[in-house]
Structures are given as C-alpha cells and as structure tokens.
Scaffold this active site. Structure first.
Site, PDB file in Angstrom:
ATOM      1  N   LYS A 119       0.850  -1.199   0.000  1.00 56.94           N
ATOM      2  CA  LYS A 119       0.000   0.000   0.000  1.00 56.94           C
ATOM      3  C   LYS A 119       0.887   1.251   0.000  1.00 56.94           C
ATOM      4  CE  LYS A 119      -4.047   1.936   2.412  1.00 56.94           C
ATOM      5  NZ  LYS A 119      -4.914   1.825   3.609  1.00 56.94           N
ATOM      6  N   SER A 147      -9.887   2.296   2.561  1.00 54.59           N
ATOM      7  CA  SER A 147      -9.014   2.977   1.641  1.00 54.59           C
ATOM      8  C   SER A 147      -8.064   2.061   0.877  1.00 54.59           C
ATOM      9  CB  SER A 147      -8.174   3.998   2.414  1.00 54.59           C
ATOM     10  OG  SER A 147      -7.323   3.346   3.350  1.00 54.59           O
ATOM     11  N   SER A 163      -9.908  -0.103   6.779  1.00 59.21           N
ATOM     12  CA  SER A 163      -9.350  -0.100   5.422  1.00 59.21           C
ATOM     13  C   SER A 163      -8.630  -1.363   4.987  1.00 59.21           C
ATOM     14  CB  SER A 163      -8.414   1.088   5.248  1.00 59.21           C
ATOM     15  OG  SER A 163      -9.175   2.265   5.191  1.00 59.21           O
TER      16      SER A 163
END
Ligand code: GLN
Length: 501
Positions: free
Chosen positions: A80, A155, A179
């Site tokens: 990420k 997210s 997330s």
C-alpha cells in the site's frame, strides 16, 4: 491465466525453496498479469518492474549459494502506497507527495525485504487513507475485479484488488477504521487488522496515530498468517509497538479448529438496513461455525452504534494534527514560491492545490473539534464514547473468545454512487469501527456471494488484544469447510476464471 498467478503464497514459497521454480519466473508471471489486468483494475500507482526482478534474482542467488530460504522468499507482494520504500515513490494517493521518494524504509518494508518477499509495486488508496472506496485517490479509482463498475472498498482498495486480480498473492494494507477489512470483504479476499501495536508504524505515513495499524492481506488464511509473522513483532522505532511475543498465528491457521470456541454474535451489527444477501451469508456462516462445534451466543454491545460519530471526530482531529506537516517547506509539493509570496501564502496555496476535498473536509472538521471551546463538547465526548466501547468489548470477552458480525452492511457499491454523500460513504465502516477504536485484533474472511448481485460477502471476526491467533482459527476453519462446500476457494467463482484449469 498462468498457473503461477493463481497459486497460493505458501505453495509458491515452497516451490522456490525446493528449486522447482525460480523467484524470477514467479515474479515475471505476476508482472505479466499486472500488465494484463491493470487497464481494467488500476490497482497500482507504481509498478517496480526492474526492482522486483532484481529482488527476485537476489533470492535465486541466495538459494544457489545454499542458503535456507524463509517460507515466503521469492513471493510477490503489493505494498500500500502509504508505507515508505526507498526504491519507489510514496505518494499516499495525494498530489501533495507526487513523485516523492522517501529517504528511508518503513520497518515493515525492511522486514519484507529481509524475508526475501518481492515487492512488485505500490498500490492505490484513498488520499492519505481517508475513504471507503478508493475513489478519493488523486490518481483515479481502482475497480473491483468482481465487477469493474463497482468499488474495491477503501481505503486499501488497491491492495485488495491486486489480490483479487491475481497481480500478487500477498499484499500489505493499513486499517485505521476498516481499510483492510472492508476492501477484503467486498473483493472476496482475506484481510487482518492485527492488535494495535502488533505491527510497527515506523515509516507508515501517519493518518490517525491512535488508530492506524498495518496488516497482512492475501487470498488465503494461511498466506495471511505467514505474512503476519514476517511483519509483526516489537520495534523500538515505534513507541506504541508492543514488546510481547507475536501470537502463534501460523499454527492457528494450520490447525484451525473452532470446537469449544465461544463465539458471540453482536446484536447491534446486523439486521435492518443490511443488504439481504449480506445477512443471509452471515447467518449461514454462523450456522456453519455451530456445526463445526463452536458455542454460539448472542451478545449485546449497546455503545457500538455510537462508534461511527465518535470515530468521525477522533479520526479528523488526529489527522488535522498529523497532516500539518504538509506545509510545502520540508518535502512534497510547493506552489506559488515565486519570490514575491510569503511563507504563509505558499503554505495556503500548496494545501489548496495539493489536498483533495475529503482530506480538506477532515482537516477542517478536526481543527474545529479540537479548538478551544469545542474540544470538550466534541473531541472530549468522542474519547469518552471510545472508553464505553472498550468497556462493552471487555464485558463481551467475559463470555466469548471472539465476536462476529458482517464486515460491511452491503456488498461493493457502484463507482460514483456515494461520492456526493460523505455520510453514506462513512456508513460502509459501520461494523469495522468498534474494533478500531478499541485497538482489538479483527479480520474479514470471505463467506460467499450475495444471491442478489453475485458479489462477495465478508464475515468480520474480532478478538481481544493480543489474541490475533483466534482470528486465524476461525478463518481457517471456515475456509476449509466452505472450500469443501464450494469445491474450492471463493475466488474460483470469479467470472473470468470460468474455464481456467
Ligand atoms: N473509511 C475510514 C475512513 O475514511 C477508514 C479508513 C482507514 O481505515 N484508513 O477514515
């Protein structure tokens, strides 16, 4: 589709260690799949082709030199884009950090590299990890591989979509309010939020520091557990890192057995307002756990309904303070510095140009909630609610080993459906927020497709702090029983896999 990209991380790691396939071959197969899938999925902000191949060749060289490789050496991973890595830009999905290459590696990144895991690229996310759909990225939405008109959650939609599109068998996510779990749920993958403090935050760009937690994502429970063991454990560089042994998560995943386990179904998370297919698959999963020998009871956690308003005061408050560092003076974007403007004007113009709408909304909300005269009414009250939520959990732990709920109230929604309605967007986090506020371990596991839309449904499992292994016991037992029922893992039912061996 190449057989290597639908293999598990555990089997790829074993094959590399045994010399049946080279890390370079495994990496090339995934890089090819990335080339193939990215035009539809947009999971990556940066693909590190040359760097990944160099890492893979280094693993092959270590093996050739007779070194004993770890269980995930040579296995590709999607990182990420909120964790620093010196080999690629870290943008956090924001224009504010476009092209910024960090001068140091996050502890998690370092541990991945040391384990021989091959980082293939940085994944898309909502700007600075604020959002529930990955639509707040400054670099375009990621699409859900199950239906590319739908969001992959947020997210961490990029990490979850990369797994579901077979671009990597492993990914790293971060979970502040859901997330990791929410994207896992809507993409039919496995996502674990370890106990707060279980994985180092050093080198994780801070969003809301009392909530942020890094965790493993994968297509299978064992793969997530193997990755968990690589990244978890005490780090002196993070003052909130827990100095205790890592729970035995791989053991729990390998010997998953829920017989005699006391499982609490949270009354307040489910029922009216939840999509019928979500409710149905959730109920069936609970029945399955009962058949597998678990002792299922209903528990009430009356304050969980206040988690959403409390979170959306605490999170913006912390983020308004954390994001003050993006002041155009030290790194990242700098707008209006033409020699005639003051430092204050450069700051203002840079923030105006660099931050997206959702980030600005949260900074404004958080600054207001922390301001003198409002602090007690908003931020202070939210912190008291947080304590009540922890007390609800503590009461529940007296009778239950884990708690369960749906991970999300609905399956993946359509791209654009909630972008004009922040509160509707926030509601995607309804079930994940209590464990975030309490700092517990929590996870999402795939439990089937909703009959009405054919999209994945996730079961959330929550465990007390430092009992992360219990998540894997439940997840592993469910995964094995469901695979028997379905004739394979859930991802086998992906429309594009029809006809693939
Ligand atoms: N959706 C939540 C938010 O927007 C959670 C985000 C996260 O966990 N990073 O704040």
């Amino acid at each position: 589709m190449n057989e290597l990209v639908i293999s598990s991380a555990a089997s790829l790691g074993a094959a590399v260690a045994a010399g049946q396939v080279s890390a370079e071959e495994v990496t090339r197969a995934h890089l090819d799949q990335i080339t193939e899938a990215e035009p539809q999925v947009n999971a990556f902000l940066h693909v590190a082709t040359e760097e990944a191949l160099a890492q893979a060749r280094a693993v092959d060289a270590r093996r050739a030199a007779g070194e004993q490789l770890g269980p995930l050496a040579g296995v590709p991973l999607a990182l990420k884009d909120v964790l620093t890595w010196t080999k690629a830009p870290t943008t956090c999905g924001s224009k504010m950090l476009e092209g910024w290459v960090p001068p140091y590696d996050a502890t998690v990144t370092r541990r991945l590299v040391d384990a021989g895991i091959v980082i293939v690229g940085k994944t898309n996310l909502d700007e600075f990890a604020m959002g529930s759909s990955t639509e707040n990225s400054a670099y375009g939405s990621t699409r859900n591989p199950w239906d590319t008109d739908r969001v992959p959650g947020g997210s961490g939609g990029g990490s979850a979509a990369a797994l579901a599109a077979f671009e990597a068998p492993l990914a790293i996510g971060t979970d502040t309010g859901g997330s990791i779990r929410q994207p896992a749920s809507v993409t039919g993958t496995v996502g674990i939020k370890p106990t707060y403090g279980g994985v180092s935050r050093y080198g994780l760009v801070a969003m809301a520091s009392s909530l942020d937690q890094v965790g493993p994502c994968a297509r299978s429970v064992l793969d997530a557990a193997l990755l968990h063991e690589v990244i978890a454990g005490h780090d002196p560089m993070d003052s909130t890192s827990i100095d205790q042994p890592v729970p035995a998560v791989v053991d729990a995943a390998r010997h998953a057995d829920v017989s005699g386990m006391r499982i609490g179904v949270v009354r307040e998370l489910g029922g009216a307002g939840y999509a019928p297919g979500v409710e149905r698959r959730f109920r069936e999963a609970v029945e399955l756990l009962t058949r597998l020998g678990a002792d299922v009871v209903e528990v009430s956690c009356p304050t969980f309904g206040h988690a959403l308003p409390a979170y959306y005061l605490i999170q913006p408050s912390e983020c308004s303070s954390n994001l003050a560092r993006f002041d155009a003076m030290r790194y990242g974007l700098r707008v209006g510095d033409d020699g005639t403007t003051s430092a204050e004007e450069v700051m203002a113009r840079t923030r105006e140009a660099g931050f997206g709408d959702e980030v600005k909304r949260r900074i404004i909300l958080g600054t207001y909630a922390l301001s003198s005269g409002y602090y007690d009414a908003y931020y202070g009250s939210a912190q008291k609610v947080r304590t009540l939520i922890i007390e609800d959990f503590n009461r529940a732990w007296a009778d239950c080993d884990v708690l369960v709920s749906p991970t999300t109230p609905t399956t993946a929604f359509r791209i654009g459906e909630r972008t004009d309605d922040p509160v509707a967007m926030y509601q995607a986090d309804l079930c994940t927020l209590p464990a975030s506020l309490a700092g517990n371990a929590a996870a999402s596991f795939p439990v089937g497709l909703a009959p009405e839309d054919g999209l994945p449904v996730g079961l959330q499992v929550m465990a007390p702090p430092l009992a992360d292994d219990r998540l894997y016991r439940v997840g592993g037992a469910l995964e094995a029983a469901l695979a028997e029922e379905w004739g394979g893992p859930l991802w086998r039912q992906l429309p594009e896999l029809e006809g693939v061996a």
